[in-house]
Design a protein around this motif. Structure first.
Motif, short mmCIF file in Angstrom:
data_model
loop_
_atom_site.label_atom_id
_atom_site.label_comp_id
_atom_site.label_asym_id
_atom_site.label_seq_id
_atom_site.Cartn_x
_atom_site.Cartn_y
_atom_site.Cartn_z
N LEU A 1 -1.59 -3.69 -16.01
CA LEU A 1 -1.01 -2.74 -15.09
C LEU A 1 -0.09 -1.79 -15.86
O LEU A 1 0.75 -2.23 -16.63
N LEU B 1 4.95 -0.40 -2.98
CA LEU B 1 4.54 -0.52 -4.38
C LEU B 1 5.74 -0.59 -5.32
O LEU B 1 5.64 -1.16 -6.41
N ALA C 1 -2.92 -3.06 -2.89
CA ALA C 1 -2.49 -3.99 -3.93
C ALA C 1 -2.07 -5.30 -3.29
O ALA C 1 -1.65 -5.34 -2.12
N ALA D 1 4.30 -7.57 -10.37
CA ALA D 1 2.96 -7.54 -10.96
C ALA D 1 3.03 -7.32 -12.46
O ALA D 1 2.23 -7.89 -13.22
N HIS E 1 5.55 -3.49 -8.09
CA HIS E 1 5.35 -3.18 -9.51
C HIS E 1 6.06 -4.14 -10.47
O HIS E 1 5.40 -4.66 -11.40
N HIS F 1 -6.99 -2.81 -11.69
CA HIS F 1 -6.11 -3.64 -12.52
C HIS F 1 -5.99 -5.02 -11.89
O HIS F 1 -5.69 -5.15 -10.70
N VAL G 1 -4.18 3.51 -2.15
CA VAL G 1 -3.91 2.31 -2.96
C VAL G 1 -3.86 1.08 -2.07
O VAL G 1 -3.30 1.12 -0.96
N ARG H 1 0.81 -1.22 0.00
CA ARG H 1 0.00 0.00 0.00
C ARG H 1 0.84 1.27 0.00
O ARG H 1 0.46 2.23 -0.66
N TRP I 1 -4.55 -4.60 -8.23
CA TRP I 1 -4.20 -3.22 -7.89
C TRP I 1 -5.48 -2.41 -7.83
O TRP I 1 -6.23 -2.35 -8.81
N CYS I 2 -5.75 -1.79 -6.69
CA CYS I 2 -6.99 -1.06 -6.48
C CYS I 2 -6.69 0.36 -6.04
O CYS I 2 -5.88 0.58 -5.13
N TYR J 1 -2.12 -10.84 -9.62
CA TYR J 1 -1.99 -9.54 -8.96
C TYR J 1 -3.34 -8.82 -8.96
O TYR J 1 -4.22 -9.10 -9.78
#
Length: 293
Positions: A149, A125, A167, A132, A129, A193, A165, A120, A181-182, A179
C-alpha cells in the motif's frame, strides 16, 4: 512514460535486472474482454520500446522490432452483476467448503465473530491508511515486490471522493492482520493492494478477507471485480470468468535489446525446465535438497 527493467525473477524474488526505458501500456479488463489490440503512442527518442500488459491472447499487434512474450496468464474476474447466488453456484464444491472452513477457523480464533471493517469515504480512508500500512510493511508484496500500500496517507482520496474506492481490514482481537484496497475503473473494481501479516498465515487471513469483501460487493454499484494481471490459486478458485492474456515486450531492433531479450528468454526457459524436473519423482528430492542448501 516510466523507467523499467527486464527482470530475472524466480517467483516474487528479483535476482537481477537489465535497465530498459519502456512505455507501459496496461489494458483494462474491459479492453481485454473486447479482444482488440491497443493503439501504441509514439515513442520518445530515448525510449527502448513498450511493455503491453493483459493483451488478449488472440489479438495481433504488428511490430517491426523485437517482440517477446514475457508471460501467459488468465485475467480472472467476478461477475458481480450476476448476483451472489450465481457466483456461489459457479464455485467448485471444494472452493466453497475451503472458504467456509477458513472463515470459521478465523472467527473461532476471534471469539466466534469475524471482524471485517469496511472503508470507502476519504474520512474513513484516513483511519484505514495507518492501520493498513502497518500490515503492508510486514508483507512479501512490499518486501520483495515493492507493491505494498503506498505510503502517502492521501493515496486514493480523489478517487474515493468520486465513490471509486472500497477498502477492508480484517481484525483479530482488535489487531489488524490483513487489508484489501480496491480502486474503481468505471463500473469495474480492481484488486489493487492486498496483504496479510505473515505471523497469522496459518489462519489464511488474506483468503478470508477476500471472500468477505466479495460478499459485500454484491449489490454495490460495480458490475465486475477484476483480479488484474497474473494468476493465483485464490483467483482461480473464486473467479466466475477469465480472459486469456499475455504480457508482450516490443523493443527497438538494437543489438543491446536483442541480447537483453535473449538473456531473459534463456533464463525463463531454464526455469521452466527446472520446474518440470522438480515434478519428476527421481529429481524432486534433489531439488528439495538444493532449496534447503
Amino acid at each position: 512514460m516510466s523507467a523499467s527493467a527486464l527482470k530475472f525473477q524466480i517467483g516474487a524474488r528479483t535476482l537481477a535486472e537489465i535497465p530498459r526505458r519502456l512505455r507501459r501500456i496496461a489494458l483494462s479488463l474491459d479492453q481485454a474482454l473486447a479482444g482488440a489490440p491497443p493503439l501504441l503512442p509514439p515513442l520518445d527518442a530515448d525510449d527502448d520500446g513498450y511493455l503491453v500488459t493483459s493483451l488478449p491472447a488472440e489479438a495481433a499487434l504488428p511490430w517491426r522490432g523485437v517482440a517477446f512474450v514475457r508471460q501467459h496468464y488468465t485475467r480472472y474476474y467476478v461477475d458481480l452483476a450476476a448476483g451472489e447466488d450465481a457466483w456461489r453456484a459457479g464455485l467448485s464444491g471444494q472452493a466453497r467448503a475451503t472458504l467456509r472452513r477458513k472463515t470459521r477457523k478465523l472467527a473461532e480464533a476471534n471469539g466466534g465473530r469475524l471482524d471485517v471493517r469496511s472503508y470507502r469515504a476519504p474520512a474513513e480512508l484516513a483511519a484505514f491508511h495507518p492501520l493498513a500500512r502497518a500490515v503492508s510493511a510486514t508483507t512479501y508484496q512490499e518486501r520483495l515486490m515493492q507493491s505494498g500500500l503506498p505510503a502517502d496517507p492521501a493515496h486514493g482520496n480523489a478517487l474515493a471522493a468520486a465513490d471509486g474506492v472500497r477498502a477492508w481490514l480484517l481484525f483479530l482481537r482488535d489487531t489488524p492482520i490483513a487489508y484489501l484496497w480496491c480502486g474503481g475503473d468505471g463500473d469495474t473494481l480492481r484488486y489493487d493492494h492486498v496483504g496479510h501479516d505473515p505471523a497469522y498465515g496459518a489462519l489464511s487471513p488474506g483468503n478470508v478477507l477476500l471472500g468477505a469483501a466479495l460478499e459485500r460487493l454484491f449489490g454495490d454499484r460495480f458490475r465486475r471485480f477484476d483480479f488484474t494481471e497474473g494468476e493465483g490459486q485464490h483467483k482461480r478458485a473464486l473467479a466466475s470468468g477469465g480472459v486469456a492474456c499475455r504480457d508482450l515486450l516490443l523493443l527497438r531492433p538494437t543489438l543491446t535489446n536483442r541480447a537483453s531479450v535473449a538473456a531473459v528468454g534463456g533464463f525463463d526457459a531454464a526455469l521452466r525446465v527446472a520446474a518440470r524436473a522438480a515434478r519428476t519423482p527421481a529429481l524432486a528430492g534433489i531439488a528439495r535438497r538444493i532449496r534447503r542448501a
